[in-house]
Write a protein that holds these residues in place. Sequence first.
Motif, PDB file in Angstrom:
ATOM      1  N   THR A 109      40.107  45.131  37.820  1.00  0.00           N
ATOM      2  CA  THR A 109      40.487  44.455  36.577  1.00  0.00           C
ATOM      3  C   THR A 109      41.854  44.934  36.111  1.00  0.00           C
ATOM      4  OG1 THR A 109      38.153  44.238  35.959  1.00  0.00           O
ATOM      5  CG2 THR A 109      39.790  43.972  34.206  1.00  0.00           C
ATOM      6  N   ARG A 153      44.263  46.106  37.970  1.00  0.00           N
ATOM      7  CA  ARG A 153      45.290  45.555  38.865  1.00  0.00           C
ATOM      8  C   ARG A 153      45.672  44.145  38.445  1.00  0.00           C
ATOM      9  NH1 ARG A 153      43.584  46.457  45.044  1.00  0.00           N
ATOM     10  NH2 ARG A 153      45.422  45.116  45.302  1.00  0.00           N
ATOM     11  N   ALA A 154      44.658  43.332  38.134  1.00  0.00           N
ATOM     12  CA  ALA A 154      44.944  41.960  37.701  1.00  0.00           C
ATOM     13  C   ALA A 154      45.647  41.954  36.348  1.00  0.00           C
ATOM     14  CB  ALA A 154      43.642  41.159  37.626  1.00  0.00           C
ATOM     15  N   HIS A 165      49.276  42.914  36.660  1.00  0.00           N
ATOM     16  CA  HIS A 165      50.052  41.800  37.209  1.00  0.00           C
ATOM     17  C   HIS A 165      50.449  40.814  36.116  1.00  0.00           C
ATOM     18  CE1 HIS A 165      51.367  38.755  40.083  1.00  0.00           C
ATOM     19  NE2 HIS A 165      50.631  37.880  39.426  1.00  0.00           N
ATOM     20  N   LEU A 192      39.683  39.231  37.911  1.00  0.00           N
ATOM     21  CA  LEU A 192      40.687  38.210  37.599  1.00  0.00           C
ATOM     22  C   LEU A 192      40.350  37.474  36.313  1.00  0.00           C
ATOM     23  CD1 LEU A 192      41.193  36.815  41.199  1.00  0.00           C
ATOM     24  CD2 LEU A 192      42.912  38.043  39.859  1.00  0.00           C
ATOM     25  N   TRP A 206      36.415  40.871  42.584  1.00  0.00           N
ATOM     26  CA  TRP A 206      37.703  40.207  42.354  1.00  0.00           C
ATOM     27  C   TRP A 206      37.561  39.061  41.359  1.00  0.00           C
ATOM     28  CZ3 TRP A 206      42.333  41.761  42.690  1.00  0.00           C
ATOM     29  CH2 TRP A 206      42.717  42.694  43.659  1.00  0.00           C
TER      30      TRP A 206
END
Length: 311
Positions: A121, A123-124, A127, A89, A85
């Motif tokens: 990565t 997913r971040a 976002h 991020l 994570w």
Amino acid sequence: MVAAARHASDDRTPSAAQRVQHDLPAPGRIAAVFPGLLPGVPAYTVKVNAKYPASVPAISGVICLHDLQTGQLLAVLESGTVTAWRTGLSAALGTVELAHQDQSSVRTVGVIGAGEQARLTLRALHHLTGFDRLVIHDERPAAARRLAQEWAALGVSSTVVDTPAATVAVARTIVMATWSRTPLLERADVPDGRHITSLGNDEPGKQEVASDLIHACRLFVDDIGLTESGGVLRASGVDPQSVGTLGDVLAGRYTGRRSAQEITMYAPVGLPFLDLALAWHAYQAADATALGTHFDFVGTRQDPPATAPQS
């Protein structure tokens, strides 16, 4: 995370980050990363990882969270999840900052490597940008297809391609997350105007990007010293004086992308105070909600330190 990443080049940093790595008489390495320190956080971290690329998970180990004043062990966290994570991020943040002057243009993203690190990565990054098209390559076609199906189910158009170069031919923004020890991209593969976030140049022996491409890029890292000793600067021989850090870009002390034509690259190694940023928040949340398992190693469990200001 932005505040923590900006701290990377803060003059108030109390201690330089250290990473000790050693090969094992087996298909793996051991790594220790310390000390995780942040202004205003009354704790520090020490992380010990085993890295076995062929295993699932590839990284396993522990992060020890200690009280900064007494040394009391406050928590032991599983390091693979925190590391993934933290890496995801910070990689997404670096990608957004450096990919293009017009960040809204990050609509099509290429990814080389379809493992768990790439998944987090993305997913971040989604976002932060809301990208709507994904181009995927992995040497394991089944892994690439699984990742494409996951994103297609979320409404993101996803295409699997046969080569790393085919990914770069379509996407202007590329994330690489592999264990490759031979370059997957060379300068001839990459058109002008691309941005590459390379997560696989972070230790000796790993080199997912060829030296001629690294020299042709405007290069950014997270820590000059660590990338000289075991990251992209050691592998490529690039002059550190020509390299910027993400922390300096976030703090306004260094210019990021200067034109739509230049190729930019972000090649972090991972910093211990980012482990602390996540570990401290996880510890606070677990303590507040009575999650986790309590251990009293020395028979005298003390109260946790006072809550630090939120980053």
